[in-house]
Scaffold this motif. Structure first.
Motif, short mmCIF file in Angstrom:
data_model
loop_
_atom_site.label_atom_id
_atom_site.label_comp_id
_atom_site.label_asym_id
_atom_site.label_seq_id
_atom_site.Cartn_x
_atom_site.Cartn_y
_atom_site.Cartn_z
N PHE A 56 71.93 19.19 7.51
CA PHE A 56 70.58 18.80 7.08
C PHE A 56 70.61 17.41 6.45
O PHE A 56 69.80 16.54 6.78
N ALA A 70 71.01 14.69 8.99
CA ALA A 70 69.77 14.42 9.69
C ALA A 70 68.83 13.58 8.82
O ALA A 70 68.19 12.64 9.31
N VAL A 71 68.73 13.91 7.55
CA VAL A 71 67.88 13.14 6.63
C VAL A 71 68.38 11.70 6.54
O VAL A 71 67.60 10.75 6.61
N PHE A 114 59.67 15.93 2.93
CA PHE A 114 61.09 16.22 2.71
C PHE A 114 61.30 16.96 1.39
O PHE A 114 62.11 17.88 1.30
N ILE A 137 60.14 20.56 1.92
CA ILE A 137 61.11 21.29 2.75
C ILE A 137 62.34 21.64 1.92
O ILE A 137 62.83 22.77 1.96
N ASP A 138 62.84 20.66 1.17
CA ASP A 138 64.02 20.89 0.34
C ASP A 138 63.76 21.99 -0.69
O ASP A 138 64.62 22.81 -0.97
N LEU A 140 69.38 26.28 1.82
CA LEU A 140 70.38 26.29 2.88
C LEU A 140 71.72 26.79 2.35
O LEU A 140 72.07 26.55 1.19
N LEU A 150 75.31 24.79 6.02
CA LEU A 150 74.24 24.09 6.72
C LEU A 150 73.78 22.82 6.01
O LEU A 150 73.17 21.95 6.63
N GLU A 151 74.06 22.71 4.72
CA GLU A 151 73.60 21.54 3.97
C GLU A 151 74.09 20.22 4.54
O GLU A 151 73.31 19.28 4.66
#
Length: 122
Positions: free
Chosen positions: A41, A44-45, A24, A27-28, A33, A37-38
């Motif tokens: 995301f 989802a996290v 994570f 990816i971050d 983003l 879109l943040e």
């Protein structure tokens, strides 16, 4: 280590909790983003965190965030006080208002306005 390996279909590949947390972070770091879109995301996290009782932010990171927030609040309070003093200073220079009214309008204590007026006369 007991509890080190989470259960469930998300973890079928055999990754351990710490490996997933590191993923994570990577990816971050790798993606930037757009603001639109943040939220998706992060949602989802958070869903993964709740589902697996796995915090995305470790204790040291959380402590750092809290410390940063506290410093930000302190800096903001300093800026607010400076702005109040500057507002009162302008009122003293540009108007004939008394100290009580300046204090009420600027948000300063009347004693602070009196002290500002003294400083400005020097």
């Amino acid at each position: 280590m007991a509890g080190d390996k989470p259960n469930g279909p998300v973890y079928e590949k055999g990754y351990r909790r710490r490996q997933i947390q590191r993923l994570f972070v990577i990816i971050d770091w790798m993606i930037q983003l757009s603001h639109g879109l943040e939220p998706a995301f992060l949602q989802a996290v958070h869903a993964i965190e709740e589902d697996k009782k796995m915090p995305y932010i470790n204790t040291a990171e959380r402590h750092g965030i809290e410390k940063g927030l506290q410093q930000g609040l302190e800096e903001a309070e300093i800026r607010v006080q400076k702005a109040k003093r500057e507002t009162a200073r302008r009122m003293i220079m540009q108007t004939e208002m008394n100290d009580a009214l300046i204090a009420e309008l600027s948000g300063l204590a009347e004693s602070e306005v009196v002290e500002l007026r003294r400083e400005m006369k020097r």
